[in-house]
Design a protein around this motif. Structure first.
Motif, PDB file in Angstrom:
ATOM      1  N   VAL A   1      47.406  40.923  44.717  1.00 25.14           N
ATOM      2  CA  VAL A   1      48.264  39.882  44.145  1.00 25.14           C
ATOM      3  C   VAL A   1      47.479  39.140  43.063  1.00 25.14           C
ATOM      4  N   GLN A   2      47.889  39.336  41.807  1.00 29.04           N
ATOM      5  CA  GLN A   2      47.071  38.855  40.692  1.00 29.04           C
ATOM      6  C   GLN A   2      46.943  37.334  40.633  1.00 29.04           C
ATOM      7  N   THR A   3      48.041  36.632  40.904  1.00 38.59           N
ATOM      8  CA  THR A   3      47.973  35.168  40.813  1.00 38.59           C
ATOM      9  C   THR A   3      46.956  34.638  41.816  1.00 38.59           C
ATOM     10  N   LYS A   4      46.935  35.266  43.005  1.00 35.42           N
ATOM     11  CA  LYS A   4      46.023  34.816  44.042  1.00 35.42           C
ATOM     12  C   LYS A   4      44.577  35.130  43.649  1.00 35.42           C
TER      13      LYS A   4
ATOM     14  N   ALA B   1      42.749  39.584  47.600  1.00 27.34           N
ATOM     15  CA  ALA B   1      44.123  39.105  47.393  1.00 27.34           C
ATOM     16  C   ALA B   1      45.122  40.235  47.584  1.00 27.34           C
ATOM     17  N   HIS B   2      44.643  41.356  48.071  1.00 23.35           N
ATOM     18  CA  HIS B   2      45.501  42.522  48.286  1.00 23.35           C
ATOM     19  C   HIS B   2      46.330  42.851  47.057  1.00 23.35           C
TER      20      HIS B   2
ATOM     21  N   ARG C   1      52.375  48.376  41.071  1.00 22.07           N
ATOM     22  CA  ARG C   1      52.798  46.981  41.175  1.00 22.07           C
ATOM     23  C   ARG C   1      53.218  46.407  39.831  1.00 22.07           C
TER      24      ARG C   1
ATOM     25  N   SER D   1      53.841  45.642  56.960  1.00 27.93           N
ATOM     26  CA  SER D   1      53.651  45.887  55.532  1.00 27.93           C
ATOM     27  C   SER D   1      54.870  46.642  55.018  1.00 27.93           C
TER      28      SER D   1
ATOM     29  N   GLU E   1      47.338  44.671  54.431  1.00 23.25           N
ATOM     30  CA  GLU E   1      47.936  43.461  55.006  1.00 23.25           C
ATOM     31  C   GLU E   1      48.248  43.631  56.482  1.00 23.25           C
TER      32      GLU E   1
END
Ligand SMILES: Nc1ncnc2c1ncn2[C@@H]1O[C@H](COP(=O)(O)OP(=O)(O)OP(=O)(O)O)[C@@H](O)[C@H]1O
Ligand SMILES: [Mg+2]
Length: 466
Positions: free
Chosen positions: A430-433, A427-428, A459, A146, A318
């Motif tokens: 991650v917005q798109t995910k 999605a840790h 972020r 990470s 992660e």
């Protein structure tokens, strides 16, 4: 001596470059066609290739491709006639280092060659360094890729060879001792002792005699003289664990050693010089303790020359799968079991757990699972109850109308917020995910994420940018 291959169908050009580069101190070989070049390139031991693009038979681009295939690190400089810059661009796309247009200046050629070789040398050194680091960390079994752990590892690599005092802070079970050992292992002191002592575990008198030793008869029960750990660690490293737990009296004594690098045994009169590197760890907020006057400020500044903050496991989710597999391999081996996998469902639970006990808790959970598991994979059944049930219970949502009716909009809003929170965790961050997991457009995801305050400010792009 760097080996250079020249590939050109014109004899004049081959000779010119040969003479020029030999004068510069390189070992030079020449080939008159792509076919002839193949044999040289195939050996993979060239440091540089200079190659004409247009030649009868196969073109210079073939030589370039071959060179990249047999040794991607070898830079290739292309020479091209003015008319064919298009293929020069093509060459750059294929990985050529640079190109020169005929007729070129001899000085220019010299500089391009020198730069190409210098870049190659630096890359080579970099790779060797990285490999060495990886091996070192591997020996210490410090697992993690990470960004937070990479930061820690880079810092460890940088400070390990120095003599600086380091304060390693972080919650319990985050790997503070492991990092202390990695620092020692990466230092010139590695073949000398690494001595670790928990400063919080002993009453003052015992701690003092442990650290500094005592003379014979200095207190009841001191039948013989004893070396202290500072002396045992001479030439090596001492790790003062839980330094925040030391009493004010002990803090003064530690301050003296750190300032003077001299110790005196309990009951003794003579002082002895010690050559010891000091690493300290704490899971408390020492800065706050200094403000509350529970920890000496002068000692704090002596220790806090460099600080490594170990991230909590929930800050680097992660790394969970990698760590879990690392411990799985470790305990399967120890217990002689053939468990090589973690079921998808079990891994999901591991990733969702909050891990208040950090990596140590994860290690214990996997150890227990390996002991209990009878199949060839860790399943949810062998995970402890806290992990299995998930740290966050699902909120209740009404599924039928109560007598007074419900406020549908409010309930839908709650439901959306609940799923978005979960998606962000999965999605840790991650917005798109996360949006994808919910079948939402990115725009509407952003809109509601802001509304529910789900965005991690670290972020987010800084104000004014993007
Ligand atoms: N990054 C990591 N990779 C592999 N193992 C790790 C990692 N971090 C921690 N561990 C393991 O987790 C356990 C706890 O680590 P360690 O004892 O270093 O933590 P600590 O921060 O000193 O905890 P405490 O404050 O409770 O003393 C050890 O068994 C250690 O090997
Ligand atoms: Mg510890």
């Amino acid at each position: 001596m760097d080996r250079v291959l020249i590939v050109d169908d014109e004899k004049g050009m081959r000779d010119l470059l040969s003479i020029l580069l030999k004068k510069e101190g390189y070992a030079v070989a020449a080939a008159e066609s792509a076919e002839k070049a193949r044999e040289h390139v195939g050996r993979g031991d060239l440091d540089l290739v200079i190659c004409d693009i247009s030649m009868p038979g196969a073109s210079g681009l073939e030589v370039l491709k071959q060179s990249k295939a047999s040794n991607p690190e070898t830079p290739v400089i292309m020479i091209t006639a003015y008319a064919s810059t298009e293929s020069a661009v093509e060459a750059l796309k294929l990985g050529a280092y640079d190109y020169l247009i005929k007729p070129f200046d001899v000085e220019e050629m010299k500089i391009v060659v020198r730069n190409a070789l210098e870049k190659r040398r630096l890359e080579h050194e970099n790779r060797a360094l990285k490999r060495e680091l990886k091996e070192k960390f591997h020996a210490q079994e410090l697992v993690g890729e990470s960004p937070r752990m990479e930061e820690v590892m880079a810092l460890v690599a940088k400070i390990a060879p120095t003599n600086s005092t380091v304060l390693i802070s972080g919650e319990s079970g985050t790997g503070k001792e492991l990092v202390a050992r990695a620092i020692h292992a990466g230092s010139p002191r590695q073949s000398r002792p690494f001595v670790s002592i928990n400063c919080g575990a002993l009453p003052d008198e015992l701690l003092e005699s442990e650290l500094f030793g005592h003379t014979r008869g200095s207190f009841t029960g001191a039948l013989t003289a004893k070396k202290g750990l500072f002396e045992v660690a001479d030439g090596g490293t001492i790790f003062l664990d839980e330094i925040g737990d030391t009493s004010p009296a002990m803090q003064i004594k530690l301050l003296r050693v750190l300032q003077e690098r001299r110790i005196r045994r309990v009951g003794g009169t003579e002082e002895a010089e010690v050559n010891v590197r000091v690493l300290a760890a704490t899971n408390q907020d020492l800065e706050q303790m200094v403000r509350d006057r529970r920890f000496r400020e002068d000692l704090y500044y002596r220790i806090n020359v460099i600080q490594i903050r170990m991230p909590a496991l929930r800050e680097k989710p992660e790394d969970i799968p990698r760590l879990a597999l690392h411990f799985l391999v470790k305990y399967s081996r120890v217990m002689g079991k053939k468990i090589a996998r973690i079921s998808e469902e079990a891994m999901r639970r591991l990733e969702e757990h909050a891990w208040p006990g950090n990596v140590r808790e994860l290690e214990n959970v996997i150890e227990r699972a390996v002991a209990l598991e009878n199949s060839d994979a860790v399943t949810t059944e062998s995970l402890s109850r806290e992990v299995r049930s998930g740290a966050r219970p699902s909120p209740e949502f009404p599924v039928s109308l109560s007598d007074g009716g419900i406020d549908l909009e409010t309930q839908l809003e709650r439901l959306r917020q609940h799923f978005m929170e979960e998606a962000m965790r999965r999605a840790h961050g991650v917005q798109t995910k996360a949006a994808e997991l919910l079948g939402m457009s990115f725009r509407s995801f952003r809109y509601f994420a802001k509304k529910y305050n789900l965005l991690d400010p670290r972020r987010e792009p800084r104000a004014g940018v993007g």
